[in-house]
Enzyme design. Structure first.
Site, PDB file in Angstrom:
ATOM      1  N   ASP A 139     -11.369   3.076   4.146  1.00 24.65           N
ATOM      2  CA  ASP A 139     -11.176   1.258   4.106  1.00 24.65           C
ATOM      3  C   ASP A 139     -12.722   0.899   4.262  1.00 24.65           C
ATOM      4  O   ASP A 139     -13.271   0.454   3.241  1.00 24.65           O
ATOM      5  CB  ASP A 139     -10.721   0.714   5.492  1.00 24.65           C
ATOM      6  N   GLN A 164      -4.594  -1.489   9.399  1.00 25.42           N
ATOM      7  CA  GLN A 164      -4.326  -3.240   9.296  1.00 25.42           C
ATOM      8  C   GLN A 164      -4.884  -4.220   9.400  1.00 25.42           C
ATOM      9  O   GLN A 164      -4.860  -4.136  11.261  1.00 25.42           O
ATOM     10  CB  GLN A 164      -2.551  -3.471   9.019  1.00 25.42           C
ATOM     11  N   LYS A 214       0.740  -1.281  -0.635  1.00 28.68           N
ATOM     12  CA  LYS A 214       0.275  -0.110  -0.145  1.00 28.68           C
ATOM     13  C   LYS A 214       0.591   1.078   0.079  1.00 28.68           C
ATOM     14  O   LYS A 214       0.571   2.309  -1.140  1.00 28.68           O
ATOM     15  CB  LYS A 214      -1.088  -0.174   1.244  1.00 28.68           C
TER      16      LYS A 214
HETATM   17  N1  GUN Z   1      -6.778  -7.315   6.166  1.00 28.76           N
HETATM   18  C1  GUN Z   1      -6.941  -7.758   4.697  1.00 28.76           C
HETATM   19  N2  GUN Z   1      -7.747  -6.426   3.993  1.00 28.76           N
HETATM   20  C2  GUN Z   1      -7.811  -5.692   5.113  1.00 28.76           C
HETATM   21  C3  GUN Z   1      -7.975  -4.655   4.237  1.00 28.76           C
HETATM   22  O1  GUN Z   1      -9.267  -4.401   3.162  1.00 28.76           O
HETATM   23  N3  GUN Z   1      -8.609  -3.763   5.149  1.00 28.76           N
HETATM   24  C4  GUN Z   1      -7.448  -3.253   5.752  1.00 28.76           C
HETATM   25  N4  GUN Z   1      -7.389  -2.563   7.112  1.00 28.76           N
HETATM   26  N5  GUN Z   1      -7.025  -4.461   7.163  1.00 28.76           N
HETATM   27  C5  GUN Z   1      -7.197  -5.978   5.799  1.00 28.76           C
END
Ligand code: GUN
Length: 294
Positions: free
Chosen positions: A116, A93, A50
């Site tokens: 998110d 995350q 990311k």
């Molecule tokens: N863990 C797995 N997929 C995601 C996501 O799209 N966002 C976040 N913050 N954690 C994740």
């Protein structure tokens, strides 16, 4: 046909880069703050990807490594990010350590910085079709990928396997909207659903998001269907340098000959999720600065 998420994500990155290059030279750049709360190698690797994508397009980023002993420590940290005027997007995350209360954490994030789309306010806005909603990145990535390949889902039967808060539920809410790129008839199936195979064989678009490696076999799929594989399963692979490889929820080799289009793993929905995170960060920047969305 292979639905190349990597290629489409790269094109979206280029579009975002272009928008950012046209911002006034004195304007500050959008900024995404990522918080890691575990030492899971997979989580660290997702966050790295990311951050790399942010860098590519000209979005600033910050990464914070926290090992919270209690929920309050994490809540206090989120408050700091909420109050920081330089931070447009906050990403915690997942998964969190088991002793941390997930909902309390998600509810603490400023909904205007919730890139998110996990805050209950944004979940509600998606249901109500509010244009200021942040759609969760994976569902939005699926919708955009189908749109870019001109796969019209209007009136089509979309069957979603998996009812998670991150993918299954928000994807259903998004694809059933009365809006361009949506208007599907949606069924959500899950581990307690009966007659699963009979159901999936009625799908014009089948989305596998249940987290079970290669669970979707060729006889689950209608001839000519579109198959979207959201699975990211790490399985042992001794021949690989890392000792593992990533496979999807679909038995790709057998299903690919039966369907009209399919997303690969890796290189399908994964990169689209990241591209949508960048798009949401840009959206947050525009909304927070009261600018007209590009
Ligand atoms: N863990 C797995 N997929 C995601 C996501 O799209 N966002 C976040 N913050 N954690 C994740």
């Amino acid at each position: 046909m292979l639905l190349d998420g990597h290629k489409i994500a790269q094109a979206i990155h280029a579009e975002i880069k272009d928008v950012l290059q046209k911002l006034a030279t004195h304007a500050r750049k959008p900024c995404l703050a990522c918080v890691l709360t575990t030492k899971h190698p997979a989580s660290a690797s997702y966050v790295q990807r990311k951050i790399k994508a942010c860098h590519e397009v000209g979005i600033e980023s910050q990464v914070f490594h926290l090992q919270p002993h209690c929920t309050k420590e994490l809540l206090d940290f989120i408050d700091k990010l909420n109050l920081d005027p330089m931070v447009d997007g906050i990403l915690i995350q997942l998964p969190l350590p088991p002793h941390i209360h997930l909902l309390e954490v998600l509810e603490k994030i400023d909904p205007l910085k919730d890139v998110d789309g996990f805050h209950p306010l944004n979940a509600g806005k998606v249901l109500l079709q509010d244009p200021t909603a942040f759609n969760p990145c994976t569902p939005l990535g699926i919708k955009v990928l189908l749109e870019r390949y001109e796969i019209d889902i209007t009136g089509k039967h979309v069957v979603i396997l998996g009812r998670s808060n991150i993918v299954g539920k928000p994807l259903a809410a998004l694809l059933m909207q009365d809006a361009p790129g949506c208007n599907a008839t949606v069924t959500v199936a899950h581990s307690k659903s009966t007659y699963l195979k009979e159901l999936t064989r009625t799908a014009d678009i089948l989305v596998a998001a249940m987290g079970r490696p290669k669970a979707v076999e060729a006889d689950w799929v209608k001839e000519g269907a579109v198959v979207v594989d959201v699975g990211i399963n790490r399985v042992e692979a001794l021949a690989s340098k890392s000792g593992y490889k990533v496979i999807g929820d679909v038995d790709f080799e057998n299903v690919k000959n039966k369907c009209m289009a399919i997303t690969p793993v890796p290189g399908g929905i994964g990169p689209m999720t990241i591209a949508m995170l960048l798009k949401n960060t840009l959206k947050s920047y525009y909304l927070r600065n009261k600018l007209q969305l590009p």
